[in-house]
Scaffold this active site. Structure first.
Site, mmCIF file in Angstrom:
data_model
loop_
_atom_site.group_PDB
_atom_site.id
_atom_site.type_symbol
_atom_site.label_atom_id
_atom_site.label_comp_id
_atom_site.label_asym_id
_atom_site.label_seq_id
_atom_site.Cartn_x
_atom_site.Cartn_y
_atom_site.Cartn_z
ATOM 1 N NE ARG A 152 6.218 -8.784 20.360
ATOM 2 C CZ ARG A 152 6.528 -7.491 20.318
ATOM 3 N NH1 ARG A 152 6.407 -6.743 21.388
ATOM 4 N NH2 ARG A 152 7.006 -6.968 19.212
ATOM 5 C CE LYS A 196 6.712 11.868 6.627
ATOM 6 N NZ LYS A 196 7.285 12.512 7.803
ATOM 7 N N GLY A 222 4.465 -2.882 11.123
ATOM 8 C CA GLY A 222 3.326 -2.678 12.016
ATOM 9 C C GLY A 222 2.035 -2.411 11.266
ATOM 10 N N GLY A 260 11.078 -3.565 13.780
ATOM 11 C CA GLY A 260 12.385 -2.993 13.417
ATOM 12 C C GLY A 260 13.359 -4.031 12.868
HETATM 13 P P1 ADP Z 1 4.628 -0.133 8.141
HETATM 14 O O1 ADP Z 1 4.275 0.252 9.555
HETATM 15 O O2 ADP Z 1 3.927 -1.385 7.723
HETATM 16 O O3 ADP Z 1 6.120 -0.199 7.909
HETATM 17 P P2 ADP Z 1 4.346 2.601 7.214
HETATM 18 O O4 ADP Z 1 4.344 3.071 8.628
HETATM 19 O O5 ADP Z 1 5.544 2.912 6.392
HETATM 20 O O6 ADP Z 1 4.042 1.021 7.165
HETATM 21 O O7 ADP Z 1 3.121 3.239 6.414
HETATM 22 C C1 ADP Z 1 1.795 3.179 6.850
HETATM 23 C C2 ADP Z 1 1.105 4.505 6.727
HETATM 24 O O8 ADP Z 1 1.162 5.025 5.414
HETATM 25 C C3 ADP Z 1 -0.349 4.386 7.066
HETATM 26 O O9 ADP Z 1 -0.626 5.172 8.191
HETATM 27 C C4 ADP Z 1 -1.070 4.912 5.819
HETATM 28 O O10 ADP Z 1 -2.212 5.679 6.118
HETATM 29 C C5 ADP Z 1 -0.019 5.769 5.196
HETATM 30 N N1 ADP Z 1 -0.303 5.997 3.776
HETATM 31 C C6 ADP Z 1 -0.328 5.099 2.787
HETATM 32 N N2 ADP Z 1 -0.678 5.672 1.620
HETATM 33 C C7 ADP Z 1 -0.881 6.982 1.867
HETATM 34 C C8 ADP Z 1 -1.249 8.107 1.066
HETATM 35 N N3 ADP Z 1 -1.478 7.987 -0.235
HETATM 36 N N4 ADP Z 1 -1.361 9.310 1.679
HETATM 37 C C9 ADP Z 1 -1.131 9.425 2.987
HETATM 38 N N5 ADP Z 1 -0.769 8.404 3.814
HETATM 39 C C10 ADP Z 1 -0.643 7.202 3.251
#
Ligand code: ADP
Ligand code: MG
Length: 397
Positions: A36, A197, A354, A377
């Protein structure tokens, strides 16, 4: 949206209050990752080159309006000096007589770092009086902290109203990349949204279906969409209470002419761990005792074809449980395809989040992307279509 940049300002002899994000990890008084800090160096360098006086404003941690010595910015001085190749003076307040004296005493060619803005309760309240105290120290305001722009705080919002304001180089690059992906993009535009999710990315999905031509849904959230179509997903991560919402998103997409791409084949396993025994099955054939951990090769081919026909890609969220091999395969393949198309000049690729940044780095694809946002965020709120207060105020909003 338009905003001024450093190029629009007469910086010579001017005191420039620069809001930066230097919330870097520190262990035993040492900066352990200076990413950063390095990213704001061009802004500081350009101000110095133009004969201006950079005065840095930043938050650090969450002191909640109190002076917390462990959250002082002072230990960052050596790392800042190394990155800027210029002397950095520190002042233990970001307003008031001590700060004024530090500004007046500053030698040409050096930089002033003011103490953690969040030591004042007015910072997070967007207090105009605190902003006025900071504004008194400078002639120009420059915001280079896109990652803090989703918050209306005194140093990101109120202050921008009190002085001629512009975006710093990092903010400028981020805004240009984001505008090119969702503002006035070259079409077709494809969004890849994955992750765990649906519930955390509802607004994001709702906004994207109205803006992009193709939406690829992957990761755990795809399971909820499969379930919404009456498909059994066994023991997969799935928000069964969100299936109605998933159906609404599908309807909204079809009304908006956005093509949805869901997995047609999936990789399933009985255990959530690296190297777990696994098999590839059709998306509607997940065994009752198994869970979907990745998209299958047929899905990857379909995603690659969509990418090959697209001009712009915006990506948030991995396509599978990328942390545990071999369930990183779909994410890696899609990332490498996007990287290859970007290298060839046929795709503008922008990604953020992230875990997404971690996944693209793991795939060795990040360096080829047009732009990788590290803003967290703020990036997600921008993808949700929200106006970011720290950006809106630069655009006269
Ligand atoms: P970001 O941080 O880039 O916004 P998220 O936090 O929404 O991404 O999602 C990342 C998480 O989703 C990871 O920890 C990954 O393991 C999980 N994930 C992706 N596909 C699956 C799956 N099929 N089952 C369980 N967890 C999953
Ligand atoms: Mg995450």
């Amino acid at each position: 949206m338009t905003w001024k940049t450093l190029d629009d300002m007469d910086l010579s002899g001017k005191r420039v209050l620069v809001r930066v994000d230097i919330n870097v990890p520190v262990e035993d008084g040492q900066v352990t990752d200076d990413t950063r800090i390095r990213r704001i160096a061009p802004t500081v360098g350009d101000i110095l080159k133009a004969g201006g006086i950079p005065i840095l404003l930043a938050h650090f941690g969450r002191p909640k309006g109190q002076v917390v010595p462990a959250m002082s910015l002072q230990p960052l001085v050596p790392a800042l000096e190394a990155a800027f190749d210029a002397p950095v003076t520190f002042c233990a307040d970001c307003r008031g007589p001590a700060a004024q004296a530090a500004v007046d005493a500053l030698a040409a060619g050096s930089v002033l770092l003011l103490e953690n803005t969040r030591f004042h309760p007015g910072e997070e309240k967007n207090d105009p009086e605190l902003a006025a105290g900071m504004a008194a120290l400078g002639d120009i305001y420059c915001n280079d902290a896109f990652s803090a722009a989703h918050r209306a705080h005194a140093s990101t919002e109120a202050l921008a109203r009190l002085l001629p304001a512009c975006a710093g180089r990092l903010m400028q690059a981020e805004l240009e990349a984001l505008e090119s992906a969702l503002g006035k993009p070259q079409r077709p535009v494809v969004a890849v949204v994955g992750g765990a999710k649906v519930s955390t990315k509802l607004e994001l999905l709702g906004n994207l279906v109205t803006k992009v031509d193709h939406l690829v849904i992957g990761g755990g959230m795809a399971n909820t969409f499969l379930a919404a179509q009456g498909i059994s997903v066994g023991k997969s991560l799935c928000e069964h209470d969100m299936t109605g919402t998933a159906s609404e998103i599908l309807t909204k997409a079809s009304e908006a002419g956005c093509a949805i791409l869901l997995p047609s084949d999936v990789v399933v396993a009985r255990e959530f761990k690296a190297g777990a025994e696994n098999e590839t099955v059709a998306a509607d054939a997940c065994p009752d005792d198994a869970m979907i951990l990745d998209a299958g090769p047929e899905t990857v081919t379909r995603v690659s074809d969509v990418l090959a026909g697209a001009k712009t890609l915006i990506w948030n969220g991995p396509m599978g449980a990328f942390e545990i091999e071999p369930f990183d395969a779909a994410t890696n393949a899609a990332a490498r395809k996007a990287a290859e198309l970007t290298r060839a000049g046929s795709l503008i690729s922008v990604a953020g989040g992230g875990d997404t940044v971690a996944a693209l780095n793991k795939a060795g694809a990040a360096a080829d992307f047009t732009y990788i946002s590290t803003a967290g965020g703020a990036f997600l709120e921008w993808m949700e279509g929200k106006a970011l207060p720290g950006v809106a105020v630069l655009s006269g909003g």
